[in-house]
Design a protein around this motif. Structure first.
Motif, mmCIF file in Angstrom:
data_model
loop_
_atom_site.group_PDB
_atom_site.id
_atom_site.type_symbol
_atom_site.label_atom_id
_atom_site.label_comp_id
_atom_site.label_asym_id
_atom_site.label_seq_id
_atom_site.Cartn_x
_atom_site.Cartn_y
_atom_site.Cartn_z
ATOM 1 N N LEU A 6 80.271 56.203 -29.579
ATOM 2 C CA LEU A 6 80.474 55.685 -28.044
ATOM 3 C C LEU A 6 81.071 54.534 -28.234
ATOM 4 O O LEU A 6 80.658 53.529 -28.945
ATOM 5 N N ILE A 7 81.994 53.975 -27.316
ATOM 6 C CA ILE A 7 82.664 52.657 -27.477
ATOM 7 C C ILE A 7 82.357 52.259 -26.012
ATOM 8 O O ILE A 7 82.871 52.793 -24.826
ATOM 9 N N PHE A 8 81.773 51.188 -25.942
ATOM 10 C CA PHE A 8 81.551 50.378 -24.670
ATOM 11 C C PHE A 8 82.852 49.498 -24.557
ATOM 12 O O PHE A 8 83.040 48.714 -25.464
ATOM 13 N N VAL A 9 83.443 49.566 -23.211
ATOM 14 C CA VAL A 9 84.706 48.605 -22.850
ATOM 15 C C VAL A 9 84.651 47.801 -21.910
ATOM 16 O O VAL A 9 84.224 48.130 -20.816
ATOM 17 N N SER A 10 84.820 46.592 -22.016
ATOM 18 C CA SER A 10 84.903 45.443 -20.998
ATOM 19 C C SER A 10 86.262 44.796 -21.254
ATOM 20 O O SER A 10 86.843 44.863 -22.152
ATOM 21 N N VAL A 35 78.084 53.381 -32.750
ATOM 22 C CA VAL A 35 78.101 52.658 -31.407
ATOM 23 C C VAL A 35 78.766 51.476 -31.437
ATOM 24 O O VAL A 35 78.452 50.627 -32.088
ATOM 25 N N LEU A 36 79.947 51.318 -30.591
ATOM 26 C CA LEU A 36 80.836 50.087 -30.736
ATOM 27 C C LEU A 36 81.106 49.346 -29.333
ATOM 28 O O LEU A 36 80.704 50.076 -28.213
ATOM 29 N N SER A 37 81.740 48.362 -29.549
ATOM 30 C CA SER A 37 81.980 47.806 -28.157
ATOM 31 C C SER A 37 83.409 47.056 -28.369
ATOM 32 O O SER A 37 83.741 46.617 -29.649
ATOM 33 N N ARG A 38 84.178 47.380 -27.423
ATOM 34 C CA ARG A 38 85.787 46.700 -27.593
ATOM 35 C C ARG A 38 86.355 46.001 -26.182
ATOM 36 O O ARG A 38 85.266 46.118 -25.171
ATOM 37 N N GLY A 39 87.169 45.314 -26.118
ATOM 38 C CA GLY A 39 87.735 44.551 -25.227
ATOM 39 C C GLY A 39 89.118 45.199 -24.834
ATOM 40 O O GLY A 39 89.874 45.457 -25.792
ATOM 41 N N LEU A 40 89.529 45.011 -23.663
ATOM 42 C CA LEU A 40 90.854 45.349 -23.391
ATOM 43 C C LEU A 40 91.772 44.040 -23.264
ATOM 44 O O LEU A 40 93.116 44.176 -23.392
ATOM 45 N N VAL A 41 91.342 42.855 -23.189
ATOM 46 C CA VAL A 41 91.964 41.646 -23.293
ATOM 47 C C VAL A 41 91.668 40.860 -24.275
ATOM 48 O O VAL A 41 90.551 39.782 -23.789
ATOM 49 N N VAL A 42 91.989 40.903 -25.765
ATOM 50 C CA VAL A 42 91.300 40.272 -26.712
ATOM 51 C C VAL A 42 92.780 39.409 -27.152
ATOM 52 O O VAL A 42 93.256 40.060 -28.057
ATOM 53 N N LEU A 43 92.941 38.200 -26.984
ATOM 54 C CA LEU A 43 94.022 37.393 -27.408
ATOM 55 C C LEU A 43 93.910 36.901 -28.933
ATOM 56 O O LEU A 43 94.752 36.804 -29.862
ATOM 57 N N PHE A 44 92.690 36.806 -29.053
ATOM 58 C CA PHE A 44 92.160 36.082 -30.488
ATOM 59 C C PHE A 44 90.455 36.387 -30.409
ATOM 60 O O PHE A 44 89.846 36.638 -29.483
ATOM 61 N N PRO A 45 89.967 36.596 -31.697
ATOM 62 C CA PRO A 45 88.539 36.938 -32.015
ATOM 63 C C PRO A 45 87.736 35.599 -31.114
ATOM 64 O O PRO A 45 87.684 34.708 -31.781
ATOM 65 N N GLU A 46 86.885 36.255 -30.327
ATOM 66 C CA GLU A 46 85.914 35.108 -29.912
ATOM 67 C C GLU A 46 84.574 35.522 -30.221
ATOM 68 O O GLU A 46 84.276 36.659 -30.320
ATOM 69 N N PRO A 47 83.716 34.541 -30.362
ATOM 70 C CA PRO A 47 82.280 35.064 -30.628
ATOM 71 C C PRO A 47 81.495 35.667 -29.530
ATOM 72 O O PRO A 47 81.901 35.124 -28.246
ATOM 73 N N GLN A 48 80.695 36.447 -29.793
ATOM 74 C CA GLN A 48 79.809 36.927 -28.819
ATOM 75 C C GLN A 48 78.870 35.842 -28.048
ATOM 76 O O GLN A 48 78.771 34.835 -28.530
ATOM 77 N N PHE A 87 84.952 49.946 -12.852
ATOM 78 C CA PHE A 87 85.983 50.900 -12.756
ATOM 79 C C PHE A 87 87.340 50.314 -12.897
ATOM 80 O O PHE A 87 88.206 51.053 -13.280
ATOM 81 N N THR A 88 87.477 48.949 -12.546
ATOM 82 C CA THR A 88 88.779 48.411 -12.867
ATOM 83 C C THR A 88 89.226 48.510 -14.530
ATOM 84 O O THR A 88 90.298 48.874 -14.772
ATOM 85 N N GLU A 89 88.220 48.289 -15.317
ATOM 86 C CA GLU A 89 88.421 48.816 -16.912
ATOM 87 C C GLU A 89 88.674 50.104 -17.073
ATOM 88 O O GLU A 89 89.659 50.366 -18.055
ATOM 89 N N LYS A 90 88.129 51.028 -16.164
ATOM 90 C CA LYS A 90 88.629 52.425 -16.737
ATOM 91 C C LYS A 90 89.908 52.837 -16.288
ATOM 92 O O LYS A 90 90.573 53.394 -16.930
ATOM 93 N N TRP A 102 92.133 63.540 -24.135
ATOM 94 C CA TRP A 102 90.824 62.793 -24.268
ATOM 95 C C TRP A 102 90.518 61.947 -23.044
ATOM 96 O O TRP A 102 89.528 61.034 -22.861
ATOM 97 N N GLU A 103 91.264 62.181 -22.056
ATOM 98 C CA GLU A 103 91.046 61.286 -20.717
ATOM 99 C C GLU A 103 89.738 61.732 -20.053
ATOM 100 O O GLU A 103 89.099 61.078 -19.510
ATOM 101 N N GLU A 104 89.563 62.869 -20.303
ATOM 102 C CA GLU A 104 88.089 63.563 -19.938
ATOM 103 C C GLU A 104 87.042 62.755 -20.420
ATOM 104 O O GLU A 104 85.993 63.021 -20.047
ATOM 105 N N ASN A 105 87.221 62.079 -21.451
ATOM 106 C CA ASN A 105 85.960 61.530 -22.167
ATOM 107 C C ASN A 105 85.730 60.040 -21.758
ATOM 108 O O ASN A 105 85.264 59.269 -22.389
ATOM 109 N N VAL A 106 86.791 59.448 -20.725
ATOM 110 C CA VAL A 106 86.298 58.063 -20.153
ATOM 111 C C VAL A 106 85.854 58.141 -18.627
ATOM 112 O O VAL A 106 86.161 58.993 -17.759
ATOM 113 N N PHE A 107 84.670 57.304 -18.837
ATOM 114 C CA PHE A 107 83.871 57.054 -17.709
ATOM 115 C C PHE A 107 83.524 55.712 -17.377
ATOM 116 O O PHE A 107 83.587 54.844 -18.201
#
Length: 151
Positions: A6-10, A35-48, A87-90, A102-107
Motif C-alpha cells: 500500500l502506497i499513500f501518495v501526497s 505500507v509506504l508513503s511517497r510524494g509527487l513533488v519531491v525536489l530534495f529529501p525533506e524531514p517529516q 483527488f488532484t493527486e490521483k 494498474w490504473e485500476e489500483n489507484v484511488f
C-alpha cells in the motif's frame, strides 16, 4: 484483488501521507504487508513534519524519523494499492505515470474507504488541526483495513 503493498501518495510526502503510513502500520497486525508513503513533488529529501511526529508519539504510534521520497513506478506492481490523499493527486498520478493495467489500483483514500470527505490537510494549523486530521485519517484507515481484509 489481493494487495500486499500500500502506497499513500501526497504532494510533498511530509504531512498527510507519512501520517497515514504510520497510523496504518500501527493498526495492522499482519506485518507482511508493506505500507509506504511517497510524494509527487519531491525536489530534495525533506524531514517529516515535526507536528506529525509529535502527534504520532503523543498517540503512542511508533514512527521513525524519515525524509520525503518521490513516487516511483519501480515500486508498483499488480499487488500494489495506491491511495492518493486527494483527488488532484490521483489525477496527477494517472496523468504523469505509465500505470497501464494498474490504473485500476489507484484511488483517493476517501474513495477507497467509501466516504464523502477528503482528509483535512493540517499544514499550517495548530495541534488541534493536526489532531482533527489524525482522527479523520484513523477512521478512514480502519475502513481501508476492513475492505482489504487485512488483519
Amino acid at each position: 484483488m489481493m494487495y500486499s503493498r500500500l502506497i499513500f501518495v501526497s504532494k510533498e510526502n511530509v504531512t498527510l501521507s507519512p501520517m497515514a503510513q504510520w497510523i496504518m502500520k500501527s493498526i495492522l497486525m499482519d506485518k507482511s504487508k508493506e505500507v509506504l508513503s511517497r510524494g509527487l513533488v519531491v525536489l530534495f529529501p525533506e524531514p517529516q513534519n515535526k507536528k506529525v511526529t509529535d502527534l504520532l508519539v503523543l498517540h503512542g504510534i511508533p514512527c521513525e524519523e524519515q525524509v520525503s521520497e518521490e513516487f516511483s513506478m519501480e515500486e508498483v506492481d499488480e499487488n500494489t494499492l495506491i491511495l492518493a490523499m486527494n483527488f488532484t493527486e490521483k489525477v496527477k498520478i494517472l496523468d504523469d505515470y505509465p500505470l497501464g493495467r494498474w490504473e485500476e489500483n489507484v484511488f483517493t483514500l476517501q474513495e477507497f474507504a467509501e466516504e464523502e470527505e477528503e482528509p483535512i490537510d493540517p499544514y499550517g494549523e495548530d495541534m488541534d488541526g493536526y489532531e482533527e486530521c489524525y482522527l479523520q485519517l484513523k477512521d478512514l484507515l480502519y475502513k481501508v483495513k476492513r475492505k482489504l481484509e487485512w488483519v
